[in-house]
Design an enzyme around this catalytic site. Structure first.
Site, PDB file in Angstrom:
ATOM      1  N   ARG A 150       0.855  -1.208   0.000  1.00 39.85           N
ATOM      2  CA  ARG A 150       0.000   0.000   0.000  1.00 39.85           C
ATOM      3  C   ARG A 150       0.884   1.250   0.000  1.00 39.85           C
ATOM      4  O   ARG A 150       0.607   2.218  -0.680  1.00 39.85           O
ATOM      5  CB  ARG A 150      -0.925   0.049   1.224  1.00 39.85           C
ATOM      6  CG  ARG A 150      -1.833  -1.171   1.487  1.00 39.85           C
ATOM      7  CD  ARG A 150      -3.068  -1.154   0.613  1.00 39.85           C
ATOM      8  NE  ARG A 150      -2.766  -1.544  -0.737  1.00 39.85           N
ATOM      9  CZ  ARG A 150      -2.463  -2.797  -1.143  1.00 39.85           C
ATOM     10  NH1 ARG A 150      -2.422  -3.776  -0.299  1.00 39.85           N
ATOM     11  NH2 ARG A 150      -2.186  -3.052  -2.412  1.00 39.85           N
ATOM     12  N   SER A 202     -18.418   5.284   3.535  1.00 35.69           N
ATOM     13  CA  SER A 202     -19.593   4.414   3.452  1.00 35.69           C
ATOM     14  C   SER A 202     -20.526   4.519   4.658  1.00 35.69           C
ATOM     15  O   SER A 202     -21.644   4.015   4.623  1.00 35.69           O
ATOM     16  CB  SER A 202     -19.135   2.966   3.299  1.00 35.69           C
ATOM     17  OG  SER A 202     -18.293   2.641   4.392  1.00 35.69           O
ATOM     18  N   HIS A 241      -7.081   7.404  11.416  1.00 32.63           N
ATOM     19  CA  HIS A 241      -6.753   5.967  11.331  1.00 32.63           C
ATOM     20  C   HIS A 241      -5.276   5.716  11.043  1.00 32.63           C
ATOM     21  O   HIS A 241      -4.910   4.643  10.600  1.00 32.63           O
ATOM     22  CB  HIS A 241      -7.617   5.288  10.256  1.00 32.63           C
ATOM     23  CG  HIS A 241      -9.059   5.180  10.645  1.00 32.63           C
ATOM     24  ND1 HIS A 241     -10.062   4.854   9.756  1.00 32.63           N
ATOM     25  CD2 HIS A 241      -9.672   5.351  11.843  1.00 32.63           C
ATOM     26  CE1 HIS A 241     -11.221   4.837  10.396  1.00 32.63           C
ATOM     27  NE2 HIS A 241     -11.018   5.143  11.649  1.00 32.63           N
ATOM     28  N   ASN A 293     -21.053  11.674  -1.933  1.00 37.35           N
ATOM     29  CA  ASN A 293     -20.626  10.279  -2.094  1.00 37.35           C
ATOM     30  C   ASN A 293     -21.097   9.767  -3.446  1.00 37.35           C
ATOM     31  O   ASN A 293     -21.983  10.355  -4.077  1.00 37.35           O
ATOM     32  CB  ASN A 293     -21.240   9.431  -0.961  1.00 37.35           C
ATOM     33  CG  ASN A 293     -20.382   8.230  -0.593  1.00 37.35           C
ATOM     34  OD1 ASN A 293     -19.172   8.346  -0.457  1.00 37.35           O
ATOM     35  ND2 ASN A 293     -20.994   7.073  -0.450  1.00 37.35           N
ATOM     36  N   ALA A 324     -16.657  12.224  -6.435  1.00 29.56           N
ATOM     37  CA  ALA A 324     -16.208  13.381  -5.652  1.00 29.56           C
ATOM     38  C   ALA A 324     -15.407  14.360  -6.518  1.00 29.56           C
ATOM     39  O   ALA A 324     -15.531  15.577  -6.359  1.00 29.56           O
ATOM     40  CB  ALA A 324     -15.372  12.909  -4.468  1.00 29.56           C
TER      41      ALA A 324
HETATM   42  P1  NAD Z   1     -15.354   2.524   2.270  1.00 32.22           P
HETATM   43  O1  NAD Z   1     -14.533   1.791   1.240  1.00 32.22           O
HETATM   44  O2  NAD Z   1     -16.091   1.731   3.282  1.00 32.22           O
HETATM   45  O3  NAD Z   1     -16.401   3.437   1.498  1.00 32.22           O
HETATM   46  C1  NAD Z   1     -16.015   4.211   0.400  1.00 32.22           C
HETATM   47  C2  NAD Z   1     -17.218   5.022  -0.036  1.00 32.22           C
HETATM   48  O4  NAD Z   1     -16.804   5.867  -1.083  1.00 32.22           O
HETATM   49  C3  NAD Z   1     -18.385   4.162  -0.574  1.00 32.22           C
HETATM   50  O5  NAD Z   1     -19.592   4.595   0.015  1.00 32.22           O
HETATM   51  C4  NAD Z   1     -18.375   4.447  -2.080  1.00 32.22           C
HETATM   52  O6  NAD Z   1     -19.671   4.470  -2.626  1.00 32.22           O
HETATM   53  C5  NAD Z   1     -17.759   5.835  -2.111  1.00 32.22           C
HETATM   54  N1  NAD Z   1     -17.047   6.147  -3.353  1.00 32.22           N
HETATM   55  C6  NAD Z   1     -16.382   5.320  -4.194  1.00 32.22           C
HETATM   56  N2  NAD Z   1     -15.851   6.003  -5.213  1.00 32.22           N
HETATM   57  C7  NAD Z   1     -16.191   7.304  -5.026  1.00 32.22           C
HETATM   58  C8  NAD Z   1     -15.946   8.502  -5.736  1.00 32.22           C
HETATM   59  N3  NAD Z   1     -15.241   8.517  -6.869  1.00 32.22           N
HETATM   60  N4  NAD Z   1     -16.449   9.660  -5.245  1.00 32.22           N
HETATM   61  C9  NAD Z   1     -17.166   9.675  -4.089  1.00 32.22           C
HETATM   62  N5  NAD Z   1     -17.443   8.568  -3.384  1.00 32.22           N
HETATM   63  C10 NAD Z   1     -16.939   7.398  -3.828  1.00 32.22           C
HETATM   64  O7  NAD Z   1     -14.380   3.576   2.934  1.00 32.22           O
HETATM   65  P2  NAD Z   1     -14.376   4.280   4.365  1.00 32.22           P
HETATM   66  O8  NAD Z   1     -15.772   4.658   4.734  1.00 32.22           O
HETATM   67  O9  NAD Z   1     -13.323   5.298   4.282  1.00 32.22           O
HETATM   68  O10 NAD Z   1     -13.894   3.143   5.378  1.00 32.22           O
HETATM   69  C11 NAD Z   1     -12.821   2.321   5.002  1.00 32.22           C
HETATM   70  C12 NAD Z   1     -11.638   2.206   5.951  1.00 32.22           C
HETATM   71  O11 NAD Z   1     -10.573   1.623   5.174  1.00 32.22           O
HETATM   72  C13 NAD Z   1     -11.079   3.526   6.440  1.00 32.22           C
HETATM   73  O12 NAD Z   1     -10.948   3.402   7.790  1.00 32.22           O
HETATM   74  C14 NAD Z   1      -9.678   3.676   5.829  1.00 32.22           C
HETATM   75  O13 NAD Z   1      -8.695   3.826   6.830  1.00 32.22           O
HETATM   76  C15 NAD Z   1      -9.367   2.363   5.163  1.00 32.22           C
HETATM   77  N6  NAD Z   1      -8.938   2.552   3.734  1.00 32.22           N
HETATM   78  C16 NAD Z   1      -8.179   3.641   3.369  1.00 32.22           C
HETATM   79  C17 NAD Z   1      -7.821   3.837   2.035  1.00 32.22           C
HETATM   80  C18 NAD Z   1      -6.993   5.040   1.666  1.00 32.22           C
HETATM   81  O14 NAD Z   1      -6.287   5.568   2.515  1.00 32.22           O
HETATM   82  N7  NAD Z   1      -7.072   5.535   0.407  1.00 32.22           N
HETATM   83  C19 NAD Z   1      -8.229   2.929   1.061  1.00 32.22           C
HETATM   84  C20 NAD Z   1      -8.972   1.811   1.458  1.00 32.22           C
HETATM   85  C21 NAD Z   1      -9.319   1.642   2.811  1.00 32.22           C
END
Ligand code: NAD
Length: 234
Positions: A59, A178, A109, A202, A220
């Site tokens: 990652r 989410s 986190h 979202n 977004a």
């Molecule tokens: P989640 O994956 O549970 O939810 C992501 C949300 O984003 C979904 O509701 C989805 O519909 C929406 N989404 C997807 N593409 C989008 C876009 N282009 N524009 C707007 N919305 C969009 O993520 P979460 O709620 O952040 O919880 C996941 C946990 O996993 C977090 O605690 C995080 O630490 C970790 N995580 C982090 C990363 C990162 O740092 N980039 C990536 C994956 C997971």
């Protein structure tokens, strides 16, 4: 506007999706093809540290291949406008907000580019791969350095600061999250209890969408720049 508003923004994995980072619940609840229980809990680290090190090393390395997108940029514009009245709370462990130029960021986190000692919790910047062989500064022991990620079952960082900011906020905006992972999913309820105007941006309605006063659905990177322009123009 008579006085400057106070803005708190919460971001989740969805804001980084258009940069090319997978969200948490892509592919049936798997994170990059792994079950949460195998890579994002203290038990997983105790059971199979090499798998967990490898997962976060990949990652971290992936960050070199991705760039901030227009949604990250829009939050920099928002911060530049509201300055000290702006706070960005992110659940993301990537560094895309900082690379876009955001300054007032709390990583509740943790961060991929940080590692910490399991015993003392002392954190250090970490850019390279992390393994069990790496010695920590404080105890100089092997097997103690771990990714500085808040795993399931652990207490997120900055909670007092975040709740204080939510209590004082005029506007709370949740972007790309989410609404499943707590305590972040409970921030909208906290904001509502102090009459904050709450906004969800979202791809699709989240699990807590009905608690928001205002909702905008779409990517977004497309929705947020316009929303920020309207907020600044108010
Ligand atoms: P989640 O994956 O549970 O939810 C992501 C949300 O984003 C979904 O509701 C989805 O519909 C929406 N989404 C997807 N593409 C989008 C876009 N282009 N524009 C707007 N919305 C969009 O993520 P979460 O709620 O952040 O919880 C996941 C946990 O996993 C977090 O605690 C995080 O630490 C970790 N995580 C982090 C990363 C990162 O740092 N980039 C990536 C994956 C997971």
């Amino acid at each position: 506007m008579n006085r400057k508003k106070k803005i708190v923004v919460l971001t989740g994995a969805g804001i980084s999706a258009e940069s090319g980072l997978k969200t948490f619940r892509d592919s049936n609840g798997l994170w990059e093809n792994h079950r949460v229980e195998d890579v994002a809990t203290p038990e997983a680290f105790a059971r199979d540290p090499d798998l967990v090190y490898r997962f976060y090393n990949l990652r971290r390395a992936q960050l070199a291949e991705v760039n901030p997108n227009p949604a990250h940029d829009a939050l920099v514009t928002l911060e530049n406008h509201f300055q000290d009245d702006f706070l960005l709370v992110t659940q993301n462990v990537d560094d895309l907000h900082e690379r876009a130029g955001s300054k007032r960021v709390l990583h509740m986190h943790g961060e991929l580019k940080s590692a910490k000692c399991s015993k003392t919790h002392k954190a250090v910047r970490w850019e390279e791969d992390l393994t069990a062989m790496n010695l920590c500064d404080c105890c100089a022991l092997q097997n103690e350095m771990r990714p500085d990620i808040v795993w399931f079952g652990e207490m997120p960082y900055f909670m007092d600061e975040i709740y204080q900011a939510l209590f004082q906020a005029d506007v709370f905006i949740a972007i790309g999250t989410s609404g499943i992972v707590y305590p972040a999913a409970g921030f909208v309820a906290e904001a509502n209890s102090s009459n904050t105007h709450t906004v969800e941006i979202n791809l699709e309605p989240s699990s807590v969408q009905s608690q928001f006063d205002e909702q905008h659905y779409g990517k977004a990177g497309q929705v947020l720049p316009d929303y920020v322009a309207s907020l600044i123009g108010e």
